[in-house]
Design a protein around this motif. Structure first.
Motif, PDB file in Angstrom:
ATOM      1  N   ALA A   4      26.599   6.761  40.888  1.00 22.24           N
ATOM      2  CA  ALA A   4      27.935   6.263  41.165  1.00 22.24           C
ATOM      3  C   ALA A   4      27.815   4.785  41.504  1.00 22.24           C
ATOM      4  O   ALA A   4      27.339   4.419  42.575  1.00 22.24           O
ATOM      5  CB  ALA A   4      28.572   7.037  42.317  1.00 22.24           C
ATOM      6  N   ASP A   5      28.221   3.929  40.572  1.00 24.53           N
ATOM      7  CA  ASP A   5      28.142   2.477  40.735  1.00 24.53           C
ATOM      8  C   ASP A   5      29.465   2.006  41.340  1.00 24.53           C
ATOM      9  O   ASP A   5      30.405   1.643  40.635  1.00 24.53           O
ATOM     10  CB  ASP A   5      27.884   1.843  39.368  1.00 24.53           C
ATOM     11  N   GLU A   6      29.522   2.011  42.652  1.00 22.46           N
ATOM     12  CA  GLU A   6      30.780   1.830  43.371  1.00 22.46           C
ATOM     13  C   GLU A   6      31.458   0.497  43.067  1.00 22.46           C
ATOM     14  O   GLU A   6      32.646   0.436  42.759  1.00 22.46           O
ATOM     15  CB  GLU A   6      30.528   1.950  44.880  1.00 22.46           C
ATOM     16  N   GLY A   7      30.716  -0.595  43.151  1.00 18.99           N
ATOM     17  CA  GLY A   7      31.317  -1.902  42.987  1.00 18.99           C
ATOM     18  C   GLY A   7      31.805  -2.192  41.577  1.00 18.99           C
ATOM     19  O   GLY A   7      32.765  -2.949  41.381  1.00 18.99           O
ATOM     20  N   ASN A   8      31.155  -1.579  40.576  1.00 22.06           N
ATOM     21  CA  ASN A   8      31.573  -1.762  39.187  1.00 22.06           C
ATOM     22  C   ASN A   8      32.579  -0.720  38.726  1.00 22.06           C
ATOM     23  O   ASN A   8      33.032  -0.765  37.573  1.00 22.06           O
ATOM     24  CB  ASN A   8      30.353  -1.733  38.257  1.00 22.06           C
ATOM     25  N   HIS A   9      32.892   0.272  39.576  1.00 20.52           N
ATOM     26  CA  HIS A   9      33.829   1.347  39.238  1.00 20.52           C
ATOM     27  C   HIS A   9      33.336   2.148  38.024  1.00 20.52           C
ATOM     28  O   HIS A   9      34.111   2.506  37.134  1.00 20.52           O
ATOM     29  CB  HIS A   9      35.236   0.797  38.961  1.00 20.52           C
ATOM     30  N   LEU A  10      32.043   2.445  38.003  1.00 21.73           N
ATOM     31  CA  LEU A  10      31.429   3.112  36.855  1.00 21.73           C
ATOM     32  C   LEU A  10      30.560   4.283  37.291  1.00 21.73           C
ATOM     33  O   LEU A  10      30.083   4.338  38.421  1.00 21.73           O
ATOM     34  CB  LEU A  10      30.532   2.139  36.077  1.00 21.73           C
ATOM     35  N   ILE A  11      30.356   5.227  36.363  1.00 23.04           N
ATOM     36  CA  ILE A  11      29.312   6.236  36.505  1.00 23.04           C
ATOM     37  C   ILE A  11      28.237   5.866  35.507  1.00 23.04           C
ATOM     38  O   ILE A  11      28.486   5.792  34.304  1.00 23.04           O
ATOM     39  CB  ILE A  11      29.846   7.657  36.245  1.00 23.04           C
ATOM     40  N   PRO A  46      33.813   4.816  43.069  1.00 22.78           N
ATOM     41  CA  PRO A  46      33.197   6.147  43.169  1.00 22.78           C
ATOM     42  C   PRO A  46      32.021   6.115  44.135  1.00 22.78           C
ATOM     43  O   PRO A  46      31.226   5.172  44.122  1.00 22.78           O
ATOM     44  CB  PRO A  46      32.740   6.433  41.731  1.00 22.78           C
ATOM     45  N   GLU A  47      31.918   7.150  44.983  1.00 28.38           N
ATOM     46  CA  GLU A  47      30.907   7.135  46.041  1.00 28.38           C
ATOM     47  C   GLU A  47      30.000   8.349  46.058  1.00 28.38           C
ATOM     48  O   GLU A  47      29.140   8.461  46.912  1.00 28.38           O
ATOM     49  CB  GLU A  47      31.592   6.996  47.400  1.00 28.38           C
ATOM     50  N   GLY A  48      30.182   9.281  45.192  1.00 29.62           N
ATOM     51  CA  GLY A  48      29.300  10.439  45.201  1.00 29.62           C
ATOM     52  C   GLY A  48      29.378  11.132  43.870  1.00 29.62           C
ATOM     53  O   GLY A  48      30.431  11.131  43.221  1.00 29.62           O
ATOM     54  N   VAL A  49      28.288  11.730  43.433  1.00 33.83           N
ATOM     55  CA  VAL A  49      28.294  12.468  42.171  1.00 33.83           C
ATOM     56  C   VAL A  49      27.332  13.639  42.299  1.00 33.83           C
ATOM     57  O   VAL A  49      26.273  13.529  42.905  1.00 33.83           O
ATOM     58  CB  VAL A  49      27.923  11.548  40.981  1.00 33.83           C
ATOM     59  N   SER A  50      27.728  14.801  41.761  1.00 34.36           N
ATOM     60  CA  SER A  50      26.939  16.024  41.873  1.00 34.36           C
ATOM     61  C   SER A  50      27.000  16.780  40.553  1.00 34.36           C
ATOM     62  O   SER A  50      28.074  16.961  39.982  1.00 34.36           O
ATOM     63  CB  SER A  50      27.491  16.900  43.006  1.00 34.36           C
ATOM     64  N   GLY A  55      27.162  22.173  33.223  1.00 32.89           N
ATOM     65  CA  GLY A  55      26.995  20.976  32.425  1.00 32.89           C
ATOM     66  C   GLY A  55      28.016  19.900  32.701  1.00 32.89           C
ATOM     67  O   GLY A  55      28.181  18.984  31.886  1.00 32.89           O
ATOM     68  N   SER A  56      28.679  19.977  33.835  1.00 35.31           N
ATOM     69  CA  SER A  56      29.647  18.953  34.224  1.00 35.31           C
ATOM     70  C   SER A  56      29.141  18.215  35.458  1.00 35.31           C
ATOM     71  O   SER A  56      28.161  18.618  36.090  1.00 35.31           O
ATOM     72  CB  SER A  56      31.011  19.578  34.513  1.00 35.31           C
ATOM     73  N   ALA A  57      29.823  17.150  35.789  1.00 29.45           N
ATOM     74  CA  ALA A  57      29.525  16.414  37.004  1.00 29.45           C
ATOM     75  C   ALA A  57      30.803  16.282  37.818  1.00 29.45           C
ATOM     76  O   ALA A  57      31.879  16.073  37.269  1.00 29.45           O
ATOM     77  CB  ALA A  57      28.959  15.035  36.676  1.00 29.45           C
ATOM     78  N   THR A  58      30.683  16.427  39.128  1.00 35.10           N
ATOM     79  CA  THR A  58      31.809  16.242  40.040  1.00 35.10           C
ATOM     80  C   THR A  58      31.533  14.992  40.862  1.00 35.10           C
ATOM     81  O   THR A  58      30.412  14.766  41.309  1.00 35.10           O
ATOM     82  CB  THR A  58      31.979  17.452  40.965  1.00 35.10           C
ATOM     83  N   LEU A  59      32.562  14.176  41.055  1.00 37.93           N
ATOM     84  CA  LEU A  59      32.399  12.963  41.838  1.00 37.93           C
ATOM     85  C   LEU A  59      33.646  12.730  42.672  1.00 37.93           C
ATOM     86  O   LEU A  59      34.678  13.368  42.467  1.00 37.93           O
ATOM     87  CB  LEU A  59      32.139  11.756  40.931  1.00 37.93           C
ATOM     88  N   VAL A  60      33.539  11.818  43.634  1.00 34.19           N
ATOM     89  CA  VAL A  60      34.695  11.442  44.437  1.00 34.19           C
ATOM     90  C   VAL A  60      34.944   9.953  44.300  1.00 34.19           C
ATOM     91  O   VAL A  60      34.014   9.158  44.207  1.00 34.19           O
ATOM     92  CB  VAL A  60      34.526  11.816  45.930  1.00 34.19           C
ATOM     93  N   ASP A  61      36.227   9.601  44.241  1.00 32.70           N
ATOM     94  CA  ASP A  61      36.658   8.210  44.210  1.00 32.70           C
ATOM     95  C   ASP A  61      37.009   7.791  45.624  1.00 32.70           C
ATOM     96  O   ASP A  61      37.948   8.331  46.225  1.00 32.70           O
ATOM     97  CB  ASP A  61      37.892   8.062  43.314  1.00 32.70           C
ATOM     98  N   GLY A  62      36.271   6.824  46.158  1.00 37.76           N
ATOM     99  CA  GLY A  62      36.472   6.441  47.539  1.00 37.76           C
ATOM    100  C   GLY A  62      37.844   5.901  47.858  1.00 37.76           C
ATOM    101  O   GLY A  62      38.395   6.177  48.910  1.00 37.76           O
ATOM    102  N   GLU A  87      43.906   8.798  55.146  1.00 37.79           N
ATOM    103  CA  GLU A  87      42.900   7.920  54.559  1.00 37.79           C
ATOM    104  C   GLU A  87      41.552   8.610  54.658  1.00 37.79           C
ATOM    105  O   GLU A  87      40.740   8.320  55.525  1.00 37.79           O
ATOM    106  CB  GLU A  87      42.886   6.574  55.276  1.00 37.79           C
ATOM    107  N   THR A  88      41.321   9.526  53.748  1.00 37.95           N
ATOM    108  CA  THR A  88      40.106  10.331  53.813  1.00 37.95           C
ATOM    109  C   THR A  88      38.869   9.509  53.489  1.00 37.95           C
ATOM    110  O   THR A  88      37.819   9.654  54.117  1.00 37.95           O
ATOM    111  CB  THR A  88      40.206  11.511  52.835  1.00 37.95           C
ATOM    112  N   ILE A  89      38.952   8.630  52.507  1.00 41.19           N
ATOM    113  CA  ILE A  89      37.823   7.860  51.975  1.00 41.19           C
ATOM    114  C   ILE A  89      36.659   8.797  51.696  1.00 41.19           C
ATOM    115  O   ILE A  89      35.639   8.797  52.386  1.00 41.19           O
ATOM    116  CB  ILE A  89      37.389   6.723  52.915  1.00 41.19           C
ATOM    117  N   PRO A  90      36.784   9.657  50.673  1.00 42.94           N
ATOM    118  CA  PRO A  90      35.707  10.598  50.367  1.00 42.94           C
ATOM    119  C   PRO A  90      34.415   9.877  50.036  1.00 42.94           C
ATOM    120  O   PRO A  90      34.414   8.877  49.313  1.00 42.94           O
ATOM    121  CB  PRO A  90      36.251  11.373  49.163  1.00 42.94           C
ATOM    122  N   ALA A  91      33.301  10.359  50.582  1.00 43.76           N
ATOM    123  CA  ALA A  91      32.033   9.646  50.452  1.00 43.76           C
ATOM    124  C   ALA A  91      30.928  10.485  49.841  1.00 43.76           C
ATOM    125  O   ALA A  91      29.860   9.959  49.535  1.00 43.76           O
ATOM    126  CB  ALA A  91      31.588   9.146  51.822  1.00 43.76           C
TER     127      ALA A  91
END
Length: 199
Positions: A4-11, A46-50, A55-62, A87-91
Motif C-alpha cells: 500500500a503506497d500511501e503517498g502515491n495513492h497506489l497499490i 491506502p494504509e493496509g492490504v491483506s 485470490g483477492s486482496a482487501t485494503l483500507v483507504d485511510g 473519523e475512523t482513519i482505517p489503518a
C-alpha cells in the motif's frame, strides 16, 4: 508481494524473481474512491492490504474511510464497506476467509470493526475520535490508543491480534459466542513489543 503506497495513492507489487516493482491499482497522485478497472480506480491514502484465499486482496483507504477489494485475476476494484459518521482513519485490515469476516483497525477512532454485509460494525473500542484509553474487558468498554497492524492468530481462530501504538502492547480481540459478535474480550500481553515508532 502487495504494497500500500500511501503517498502515491497506489497499490504496488514486488516480484522477488525479477526484483522489480510494479503498479497493480490506482492512479499516481490522483486521490479518490472510484471503483472499476484496477489502473483506472482511485484510492485516498491506502494504509493496509491483506491477501485472501480466493485470490483477492482487501485494503483500507485511510482518508476515504472505505474498505476496498481488488480481484487480482480480473484486475477490478470494488468497495466492500463505507464507514460513516466518525473519523475512523482505517489503518489495517485482514481479509475475510473461511467464514470469518474481514476486520479493520480504526486508528482515528481507536476501534476494531468487522465488515458484515457491506457495513463496518464496531467490535471493540471507543468508536469515536476522543475515546483513546487503556482498558481490558468486554468490547463495549475496552479502550485502545491508535491501534494498528491487525493479523489473524496462528490457530486460525476468529481472533484479531494487533498492535496498540501508543502503549506498545500486543492485544487480541476474542469474539464471544452467541449472536452478538461485539461480546468480545481484550487479552493484553504483559510484555511490550519492540516498538518501531519514532520517539
Amino acid at each position: 508481494v502487495l504494497i500500500a503506497d500511501e503517498g502515491n495513492h497506489l497499490i504496488r507489487t514486488f516480484d522477488f524473481a525479477s526484483q522489480r516493482v510494479g503498479t497493480l491499482a490506482g492512479q499516481r497522485a490522483l486521490s479518490g474512491d472510484d471503483d472499476g478497472a484496477a489502473l483506472g480506480a482511485r484510492f485516498f491514502r491506502p494504509e493496509g492490504v491483506s491477501l485472501a484465499a480466493d485470490g483477492s486482496a482487501t485494503l483500507v483507504d485511510g482518508f476515504s474511510e472505505r474498505a476496498r477489494r481488488i480481484d487480482l485475476a480480473a484486475r477490478q476494484v470494488t468497495t466492500l464497506a463505507v464507514i460513516t459518521g466518525v473519523e475512523t482513519i482505517p489503518a489495517g485490515v485482514v481479509a475475510a476467509e473461511a467464514g470469518r469476516p474481514a476486520a479493520i483497525i480504526g486508528e482515528g477512532d481507536h476501534s476494531v470493526r468487522f465488515i458484515d454485509n457491506g457495513v463496518a460494525r464496531l467490535l471493540a473500542g471507543a468508536g469515536f475520535t476522543d475515546g483513546e484509553g487503556f482498558a481490558d474487558g468486554p468490547g463495549a468498554v475496552a479502550r485502545f490508543d491508535d491501534p494498528s497492524a491487525i493479523v489473524r492468530d496462528a490457530s486460525g481462530a476468529p481472533t484479531g491480534v494487533f498492535i496498540d501504538n501508543a502503549t506498545d502492547l500486543i492485544d487480541a480481540v476474542i469474539p464471544g459466542a452467541g449472536p452478538d459478535v461485539r461480546a468480545a474480550r481484550i487479552r493484553r500481553s504483559t510484555t511490550p513489543f519492540a516498538s518501531t515508532n519514532p520517539a
